[in-house]
Write a protein that holds these residues in place. Sequence first.
Motif, short mmCIF file in Angstrom:
data_model
loop_
_atom_site.label_atom_id
_atom_site.label_comp_id
_atom_site.label_asym_id
_atom_site.label_seq_id
_atom_site.Cartn_x
_atom_site.Cartn_y
_atom_site.Cartn_z
N HIS A 182 0.86 -1.19 0.00
CA HIS A 182 0.00 0.00 0.00
C HIS A 182 0.89 1.24 0.00
O HIS A 182 1.64 1.47 0.96
N THR A 210 0.06 4.48 9.32
CA THR A 210 1.17 3.53 9.21
C THR A 210 0.72 2.15 9.67
O THR A 210 0.08 1.99 10.70
N THR A 214 2.76 -0.76 4.48
CA THR A 214 2.24 0.53 4.03
C THR A 214 3.36 1.56 4.08
O THR A 214 4.13 1.61 5.04
#
Length: 334
Positions: A182, A210, A214
């Motif tokens: 992501h 977070t 990611t």
Amino acid sequence: MTILGTATNPAFLIIRRDNIGDLVCTTPLLHALRRQLPTARIDCLVTRYNRAVLNGNPDIDALHAYTKAKHRDQGESALAIHWQRLRMVMDLRQRHFDWILLPGGASASALRFARWIGGDQVLIRDDQDKVAGEHEVEQCCHLLTRLGLEYEAPPTRVYPSADEADAAEETLVARLGTRPKHLIGLHISARKPTQRWPAEAFAELARALTGPDTAFILLWAPGAEDNAKHPGDDTKARKILELTAGLPIVPMATTRLEELVAALSLCDTVICGDGGAMHLSAGLNKPIVCLFGQSTAARWHPWGPRHEVLQPQSRNVRDVSVAAVAAAYRRLMP
């Protein structure tokens, strides 16, 4: 007005000499023209400032750009710019256009270009195009109806350079060591003061979002905040990076529009204020959380992709909470 009686393969010149977002919102008109008149010639006249919006666009045959005097580089003379503009106009006069379209309306400069170039017919967006809807895209595309064509308003379209995108990807992987699952784009620059979310808010949002696999790209217009001609957000970016030390954030100051398009193309989601970056993200079909200040969201919201508009009653994005942005982001997640 209709296109009946014109050439079998009509030639169009679309003049759009304003901001990045305005030109992005014209790409649905270009796509609809190409789809409905596949053998037509479609040229566009834009500025050097916004021409990267149409780079690589398969719906146009030729892209012509000139430099506004206020956008000239240091050491670039106004006389040379005006001479180049004159040569471009003379070249366009030789091409012969059946139609010149002004989807941005009857601005004095656009009308001058249309008069100088001299197409057979000039079609200007005006109040009658508001019947199509409130959005900029809808009103631009209503020109199709006035040409006697089918009305449609497809998504906006922007095409990143493969080389630029590869370079941005290399920077990302070099910094993170891998490509995250992501990738969230945080674009922190905005032309209007009411569209500028504080550095502290961006930092708090990054901490809130977070998670496993990611990461973030931090995007901004480089330069000093007090630069009268080209204000930048170097100071704001440094503050965000200081407040998020240890988080997987890749800083990318984008000097050129091509770099911004390429970086946005890597993102899975974009969080930004209303402006050029938001419309570029829409043209790249990215889900967007967009913060609106004084702009009219009904006219300028992203056209095409999934999005969440956050606009406080005060019309100042400083009043949008981090919690609201985080919740909007999570609603967009698949």
